[in-house]
Design an enzyme around this catalytic site. Structure first.
Site, PDB file in Angstrom:
ATOM      1  N   GLY A   1       0.903  -1.238  -0.168  1.00 55.79           N
ATOM      2  CA  GLY A   1      -0.140   0.206  -0.099  1.00 55.79           C
ATOM      3  C   GLY A   1       0.912   1.126  -0.008  1.00 55.79           C
TER       4      GLY A   1
ATOM      5  CB  THR B   1       4.182  -4.856   7.477  1.00 58.36           C
ATOM      6  OG1 THR B   1       2.747  -5.095   7.682  1.00 58.36           O
ATOM      7  CG2 THR B   1       4.486  -3.451   6.655  1.00 58.36           C
TER       8      THR B   1
ATOM      9  CB  ALA C   1       5.403  -2.529  14.148  1.00 56.90           C
TER      10      ALA C   1
ATOM     11  NE  ARG D   1      12.294  -5.525  23.759  1.00 58.08           N
ATOM     12  CZ  ARG D   1      11.784  -5.545  25.195  1.00 58.08           C
ATOM     13  NH1 ARG D   1      10.355  -5.057  25.435  1.00 58.08           N
ATOM     14  NH2 ARG D   1      12.561  -5.455  26.292  1.00 58.08           N
ATOM     15  CB  ILE D   2      14.280  -5.271  16.466  1.00 54.78           C
ATOM     16  CG1 ILE D   2      15.195  -3.994  16.084  1.00 54.78           C
ATOM     17  CG2 ILE D   2      13.903  -5.906  15.205  1.00 54.78           C
ATOM     18  CD1 ILE D   2      14.415  -2.742  15.251  1.00 54.78           C
TER      19      ILE D   2
ATOM     20  CD  GLN E   1       8.058  -3.270   6.480  1.00 53.37           C
ATOM     21  OE1 GLN E   1       7.595  -2.206   6.490  1.00 53.37           O
ATOM     22  NE2 GLN E   1       7.583  -4.191   5.503  1.00 53.37           N
TER      23      GLN E   1
ATOM     24  CD  GLU F   1       6.041   5.900   7.144  1.00 55.75           C
ATOM     25  OE1 GLU F   1       6.187   6.606   8.002  1.00 55.75           O
ATOM     26  OE2 GLU F   1       5.038   5.588   6.484  1.00 55.75           O
TER      27      GLU F   1
END
Ligand code: FAD
Ligand code: SF4
Lengths: 732, 316
Positions: free
Chosen positions: A241, A470, A512, A615-616, A625, A692
Site C-alpha cells: 500500500g 509488513t 507495529a 526494540r526490534i 521492511q 519508513e
C-alpha cells in the site's frame, strides 16, 4: 489501558518469542497462493458481476454530455452508473477530490462512471463504448508557476522560528544556500486497488484492499450516508500500500454503486494505467535550504522552506518535519507553502514529509561538510542533539544517531572514501560513497484488540489491524505468545475485519508498536482472567511454557478456559509521554555507487543501513521492511518520477513500464544492522517503527555517492543521467 | 477489447490470403504486443489469423553461408542458438537486453520487428496521436518527450521503434522474407523495411496488406567483435534511452546501428566509414540531421559516448 509512565519490566522483556527471527506465520499461505486477496474472495452472496471504471479524459472542466446508449446495448452489460444516475454521495473527510466525479471534473482520470457486466471483458469493452464529451477548463499544473502564490499553513504545518535565523545565517562564516527539487512519486504497490462489494438491504459489505479498516468503514459510511454499523469492511491480506491504501478510493465506491445498481456483488480491480492519475501520489516539492556554520563545523543557522501543491482543500508535503529535530543549532526557520494545483490528489506516501525532506536536507548537509572540509559523518556527529532544538526542555526518549553513524562508517569501510570527488576509478567506472542520516518520528495510535483463550489452550487474537506485507500477523502472534507464555504455534491471529476491535492500522510506521501494544493490553487483561480462573493471584502469576505458576502452584494455561472460553478486550491509549519526550527513530545509510564514465549509468553496488528504532520485535520482518525501503529509496534517487504534462495536466507515464521502480538487477547488496535498544518511554513493547525509517535518507545517500563518484552535484531528483552526462570527466 | 473471431492458418499463403481478404484482420504470433494493444483498443482487429502452425519455427543455414530464421522462432530460442551466439553475437546480446525471460519465450522474430512504439501518448487513448488516429495530431510534441526520437522523426510523429533485436539485425544487414496472398515471395533488406513517419506515421513498414513475414535471413558471418550496449534508467526491464549495436574489427573499422533514437534502427553507412576516426566522427555524420526536443537532446551525446565506450572496449 493507558500508557502514561515509562514502562517497567514486563512480560515482553522475557524476549523468548519477541525479538526472535520468527518466520512469517502467514508465509506458507502466501507462497502457496492460499492467502486470498481482495479480488479473489469466494465468500460472497452470489455470482459476482464485474465493474470497469471510466476515468475522466481531461484534468479540469465539465462533462458536457455522456452517451451510454451504445454501451448499454452491448453484451452482458448490467448497469452503467455515473453522477447522472447515482444516489447523492457524501464525501469522506480524508478525500480531497470526489471519488465519483461529474459533471465537474477535478482531475485527470477521476472516476466518472462505472460499467458493470457479466464478465470483466464485457465491462471493459462497454466502457470503451461510452461516449463522453467534455468542456475543457483552464487548470494549474505547474508547481514552479504556482509557487509565488503558495500560502502558509497552520497547526502542525505552521512556520517555526527559533532564535534569529536571518541574522545568524547572514553572519555565518560558512554558508550553504541551495534549492532542491523532488518529483511527484507513485506508491506503485503490486496489488492494485481492488474491492468486491455487495448490499444486503441497506447494509454494505466489502472485501477490499485497505491499510486502515476503521477509517475505511467510517469513510464508506459517510460516502453512502449510512450508520457505520451498516458497513462491514474486510481486508485480511494486502499486496502493498505504501500509503496509497490509507484512504477510501474509487474502487470501493464504484463497486458499491455498481452492486446497488445491479443487485449483485460487484468486483473491481483498478487497471494499472488508471491508478496513477485516479488515486493519490506523493507531491513534488521545491525546497530551499540555508545552513550557516562556524569554521569549526558547528551549525548556527538552519533554514528549510518547502513548496508543494495539491487540489484546492488538500494538504502540503511536510518536507521540513525532520529539520525541526535532526541537528542542533540555535537559530532556526522552517516554512511550508502550499500551492493550488489541478493535478491528481496529493497525499501520503511512505514516510510522508521526511522522505522528500531528507532527500534535500541530507544533500545540503553533505555540501556543508564539504565546504568545511569535514568528513560528513564527523560533521553530523558534531551537530547531534539530545533535545528537541526548538524546545530544549524536551529530551529525546532515546537517540542513538551518533552510534548509527559511527558503527555504520566502521562496518562500511567509510575510511576508504576519498573526500575529494571523482578520484576513485575501476576501469571505466567512477566509484563513490555517500552517507545520510535517517530520521522518522515515532507515532503512537490508539489500538484495541480482543484475545480469546480456548479450552485447547489456543489463544486467538482479533483486531482490525492490517498486514500490508509488513509482518503484522507474525509480530502480533509473537506478542500474544510472549504475554501468554505460549509458543507461536498456539496463537491464531485474525486481522483486517471491521467487526474486530479497532486498531492503529498500518501507516506512518505506527502499526507495529501501536498494534502490538493493543494486543499487549488485551493479553494483560486475559492473564488476569486466566489467573483468577485458576484461583491464582494475578499479580504474581507467571506465564511460561504453556503453564501458569503462582507461589508453589502450577497449572496448564488451557485449564483456565476449561469451563468456557475466556475473552478479553482492551484498548491501548497513550498519555503525554510523547509530549514530554520527543520520540523518534534514527539510522544511517551508507551507499556505494559506480557511475559509467562513458554512458553515465549509475549502478548501486553496496548499501548498509544501521537503525536505532527501539526494540526490534522480529529482526527478520524488520529487516525485510528496511531492505524494501532501501530499494524504494534507490528508486526515488535514480528513476522514480511521475512526468507531468503541464499543458494537459496529467501524469504521462501512468503505468509500470513508464513509471520505473528498481528491479532486482538494480539492487546488488544490502545490509541492515539494528542497534540493540529498548525505549521504555514509547510503549510497553519498548519498540518503535522501522518501515519508513528505512526509506528516510536513502535518496540523499545515493545522491551524495553519485557526487562523490563524479564530482557533479545534482539537486533535482531523480538523478537521471541526462542531468550530469555533459559534466562527466572527458572520455578518451 | 473489441470482440474478434479467430482462426489458425495452415499454410503461409493461406494465412496471407486470410488477412489480405479481410480489412479487419491481423496476424497474431506470440501476442505479447498485439494483445496488450487490443485490450486498450489501440488495435481493434475483428479477426485474428494465428500463424503458429505454419512450421516457420526453425533456424536453417542458407546456401550463401548465412542463416534463415523462421518468423516463429522465439526470441529466447534465437538468442540461445549456438550458431547465432558464435557468429552473430550482437544479435544474442541485443535480444537478451530486451523485455524479460517470460516475454522472450513468447515473442517471435516477426512479431518483434513489427512491435509498435512505446510512446506514452500512443498508449493513452485520450490523447491526440497521429500514429494511432491519423490526422488527430501529436500530443508528444511539446509534451513529455524524454524517451522519444531525435532523428528520422517528423512534425507528425517523433516516436521511436522500440525493438532491440532490430538494431542488431540492422547492423548485420539482415533481410526480411515475406509471402503474399498470391503465394509470391520477396526479400526486403532490413534498412528498407521500416518507414520513416513523414506525414503518415501510422504506416510503419513496407509490408502490403496481408503480406506475411516468413523468415529473417542473415548474410554469412562478418567476423569482428560484437557489442550491444543498452542504456536505460534502470538495469533491466526497460526500453532503451539509447542503444548501440556495433561490430568492430581489430583495425578499428566497423559498423554501428543506434536504437532508442529513431522510428527505425538508425544506421548511416557513411558514418560507419568514419569508425577509425572515433565515436565523435561517427556520431557527427550519423546524427547530422538530428532534430531533438529540449527533453531528449542528451540522446545525441549519449549515443556518441556509448559508441565511444564500445570502441574503447574493442581496443582494450
Ligand atoms: C513488458 C514488456 C517489455 C518489453 N520490453 C522490450 C524490450 O526491452 N526490447 C524489445 O525489443 N522489446 C520489448 N518488448 C516487446 C516484445 O519484444 C514484443 O512484444 C515481441 O517481440 C512481439 O512479438 P510477438 O510474437 O508477441 O508479436 P505479436 O504481438 O503477436 O504481434 C506483433 C505484431 O506483428 C504482427 N505479426 C506477427 N507475426 C507476423 C508475421 N509473421 N507476419 C506479419 N505480421 C506479423 C502482428 O499482426 C502484430 O501487429 C516488451 C514487451 C513487453 C510486453
Ligand atoms: S510521437 Fe507519434 S506515437 Fe507519439 S503521440 Fe505523436 S504521433 Fe503518436
Amino acid at each position: 489501558m493507558k500508557f502514561d509512565t515509562p514502562a517497567g519490566t514486563n512480560p515482553i522483556d522475557t524476549m523468548k518469542v519477541i525479538g526472535q527471527a520468527v518466520d512469517r506465520v502467514d508465509g506458507k499461505l502466501k507462497t502457496t497462493g492460499q492467502a486470498p486477496y481482495a479480488y479473489e474472495h469466494g465468500e460472497i452472496p452470489g455470482k459476482p458481476a464485474y465493474g470497469y471504471i471510466i476515468g475522466a479524459a481531461i484534468a479540469k472542466g465539465r462533462i458536457a454530455a455522456m452517451n451510454t446508449a451504445e454501451a448499454k446495448r452491448m453484451p452482458g452489460v448490467l448497469a452503467i452508473v455515473s453522477a447522472e444516475n447515482a444516489q447523492p454521495l457524501g464525501k469522506g473527510s480524508m478525500n480531497t477530490a470526489k471519488l465519483l466525479g461529474g459533471p465537474v471534473v477535478e482531475h485527470y482520470h477521476q472516476a466518472v462512471a462505472v460499467v458493470v457486466a457479466e464478465s470483466f471483458e464485457q465491462a471493459r469493452s462497454a466502457a470503451n463504448a461510452v461516449r463522453i464529451e467534455y468542456e475543457r477548463g483552464a487548470g494549474r499544473f505547474d508547481l514552479v508557476k504556482e509557487k509565488p502564490g503558495a500560502q502558509p499553513l497552520t497547526g502542525n504545518d505552521a512556520d517555526t522560528h527559533t532564535g534569529d535565523f536571518a541574522g545568524a545565517f547572514a553572519s555565518a562564516p560558512v554558508q550553504v544556500d541551495q534549492t532542491y527539487t523532488t518529483p511527484d512519486q507513485n506508491h506503485a504497490m503490486m496489488e492494485p486497488f481492488a474491492t468486491i462489494a455487495w448490499w444486503d438491504a441497506d447494509a454494505l459489505s466489502v472485501w477490499t484492499s485497505n491499510q486502515m479498516i476503521a477509517w475505511n468503514k467510517r469513510e464508506l459510511a459517510a460516502t453512502f450516508k449510512l450508520p457505520p454499523e451498516k458497513v462491514h469492511v474486510r481486508s485480511p491480506f494486502i499486496g502493498g500500500g505504501f500509503g496509497g491504501k490509507l484512504f477510501l478510493r474509487a474502487d470501493a465506491v464504484m463497486a458499491a454503486l455498481g452492486a446497488k445498481a445491479c443487485g449483485r456483488p460487484v468486483k473491481i480491480a483498478m487497471p494499472r494505467p488508471l491508478m496513477l492519475n485516479n488515486a493519490t501520489h506523493r507531491p513534488a516539492t521545491i525546497q530551499r535550504i540555508r545552513l550557516g556554520a562556524t569554521r569549526d563545523g558547528k551549525l548556527t543557522a538552519i533554514g528549510h522552506e518547502s513548496w508543494s501543491g495539491d487540489l484546492p482543500g488538500g494538504g502540503p508535503e511536510s518536507a521540513t518535519q525532520q529539520t525541526k529535530l535532526l541537528y542542533a543549532g540555535a537559530n532556526r526557520l522552517t516554512a511550508l507553502r502550499l500551492a493550488e494545483l489541478d493535478l491528481p490528489e496529493a497525499n501520503a506516501m511512505r514516510a510522508p514529509g521526511e522522505a522528500p525532506g531528507l532527500m534535500a536536507l541530507e544533500i545540503a548537509i553533505d555540501e556543508m561538510a564539504e565546504k568545511l572540509g569535514m568528513d560528513p559523518v564527523k560533521f553530523r556527529v558534531l551537530n547531534d542533539t539530545q533535545v528537541d532544538p526548538e524546545h530544549p526542555e524536551r529530551p529525546f526518549s532515546q537517540r542513538n544517531l551518533v552510534r548509527c553513524l559511527e558503527e555504520g562508517a566502521d562496518r562500511f569501510g567509510w575510511n576508504r572514501r576519498s573526500a575529494k570527488p571523482a578520484q576513485m576509478r575501476e576501469g571505466r567506472w567512477l566509484i563513490g560513497m555517500g552517507v545520510a542520516a535517517a530520521f522518522r518520528n515515532n507515532i503512537n495510535m490508539t489500538s484495541a484488540a480482543r484475545v480469546r483463550l480456548a479450552g485447547d489452550g489456543v489463544v486467538t487474537v482479533e483486531t482490525d489491524m492490517t498486514d500490508i506485507g509488513t509482518g503484522s500477523y507474525t509480530i502480533i502472534a509473537q506478542t500474544a505468545a510472549e504475554m501468554m507464555g505460549l509458543p507461536v504455534e498456539k496463537v491464531r491471529v485474525k486481522l483486517g475485519d471491521s467487526s474486530f476491535p479497532a486498531s492503529a492500522g498500518s501507516g506512518g510506521q505506527w502499526g507495529a508498536n501501536s498494534a502490538t501494544s493493543g494486543v499487549y493490553a488485551a493479553c494483560a487483561k486475559l492473564r488476569d482472567m486466566a489467573a483468577q480462573s485458576l484461583g491464582m493471584d494475578p499479580a504474581s502469576a507467571e506465564f511460561s511454557d504453556g503453564r501458569v505458576r503462582a507461589g508453589n502452584r502450577s497449572a496448564a494455561l488451557a485449564e483456565a478456559a476449561k469451563a468456557g472460553e475466556l475473552v478479553a478486550e482492551e484498548t491501548m491509549q497513550w498519555g503525554d509521554l510523547g509530549k514530554k519526550f520527543q520520540q523518534s527513530t534514527f539510522g544511517a545509510h551508507f551507499v556505494e555507487v559506480a557511475v559509467d564514465s562513458y554512458t553515465g549509468e549509475t549502478r548501486v553496488r553496496r548499501m548498509l543501513a544501521v537503525c536505532a528504532a527501539g526494540r526490534i520485535l522480529n529482526p527478520k520482518t524488520a529487516r525485510s521492511q528496511v531492505i524494501g525501503a532501501m530499494t524504494m529509496g534507490v528508486g526515488g534517487a535514480l528513476m522514480e518520477e511521475l512526468a507531468v504534462d503541464k499543458r494537459f495536466g496529467f501524469f504521462v507515464n501512468h503505468d509500470l513500464a513508464g513509471y520505473e521502480v528498481p528491479v532486482h538487477a538494480d539492487i546488488p547488496h544490502q545490509d541492515v544492522v539494528f542497534l540493540d535498544e529498548a525505549d521504555d518511554k514509547v510503549s510497553p513493547m519498548k519498540a518503535k517503527g522501522v518501515g519508513e525509517l528505512g526509506l528516510c535518507g536513502v535518496g540523499a545517500a545515493v545522491a551524495n555517492a553519485v557526487y562523490n563518484a563524479t564530482g557533479v552535484r545534482v539537486r533535482d531528483y531523480p538523478i537521471t543521467l541526462h542531468k550530469y552526462l555533459a559534466k562527466l570527466p572527458a572520455i578518451a | 477489447m473489441k470482440a474478434f473471431t479467430y482462426e489458425r492458418a495452415r499454410t503461409p499463403a493461406a494465412a496471407a490470403a486470410a488477412v489480405a481478404g479481410n480489412k479487419g484482420a491481423k496476424f497474431i504470433a506470440g501476442g505479447t504486443n498485439l494483445l496488450d494493444l487490443m485490450k486498450l483498443e489501440i488495435e481493434t482487429p475483428t479477426h485474428l489469423v494465428d500463424v503458429q502452425d505454419l512450421g516457420l519455427d526453425r533456424i536453417e543455414e542458407t546456401k550463401e553461408g548465412g542463416l534463415r530464421i523462421g518468423t516463429l522462432v522465439s526470441n529466447t530460442a534465437l538468442a540461445a542458438d549456438r550458431r547465432v551466439r558464435k557468429d552473430y553475437g550482437v544479435l544474442t546480446r541485443a535480444i537478451v537486453a530486451g523485455a524479460s525471460g517470460q516475454l522472450r519465450n513468447k515473442a517471435t522474430t516477426g512479431g518483434n520487428l513489427l512491435q509498435r512504439t512505446r510512446c506514452p501518448y500512443f498508449y493513452d487513448t485520450n490523447q491526440a496521436c497521429n500514429k494511432r488516429k491519423p490526422g488527430s495530431g501529436c500530443a508528444a510534441i511539446g509534451g513529455f518527450s524524454r524517451q522519444l526520437g531525435v532523428i528520422g522523426t517528423s512534425d507528425s510523429c517523433i516516436a521511436t521503434h522500440p525493438s532491440d533485436m532490430a538494431i542488431a539485425l540492422r547492423v548485420l544487414d539482415a533481410a526480411v522474407e515475406t509471402v503474399d496472398a498470391s503465394g509470391k515471395a520477396r526479400s526486403i533488406v532490413i534498412g528498407e523495411f521500416h518507414r520513416l513517419p513523414g506525414n503518415t506515421p501510422h504506416l510503419e513498414n513496407v509490408l502490403q496488406p496481408g503480406e506475411l513475414i516468413t523468415a529473417v535471413t542473415l548474410p554469412k558471418p562478418i567476423g569482428g567483435r560484437h557489442f550491444y550496449h543498452k542504456v536505460r534508467d534502470r538495469a533491466s526491464y526497460a526500453f532503451a534511452l539509447v542503444s548501440v549495436a556495433a561490430v568492430l574489427n581489430e583495425d578499428g573499422s566497423g559498423r554501428a546501428a543506434f536504437g532508442g533514437v529513431a522510428p527505425r534502427p538508425w544506421r548511416v553507412e557513411a558514418a560507419d566509414a568514419q569508425m577509425r576516426s572515433g565515436a565523435g566522427a561517427v556520431a557527427k555524420t550519423a546524427f547530422a540531421e538530428a532534430r531533438p526536443t529540449h527533453e531528449n537532446a542528451f540522446k545525441v551525446a549519449l549515443a556518441e559516448r556509448t559508441l565511444a565506450a564500445l570502441i574503447a572496449e574493442n581496443r582494450a
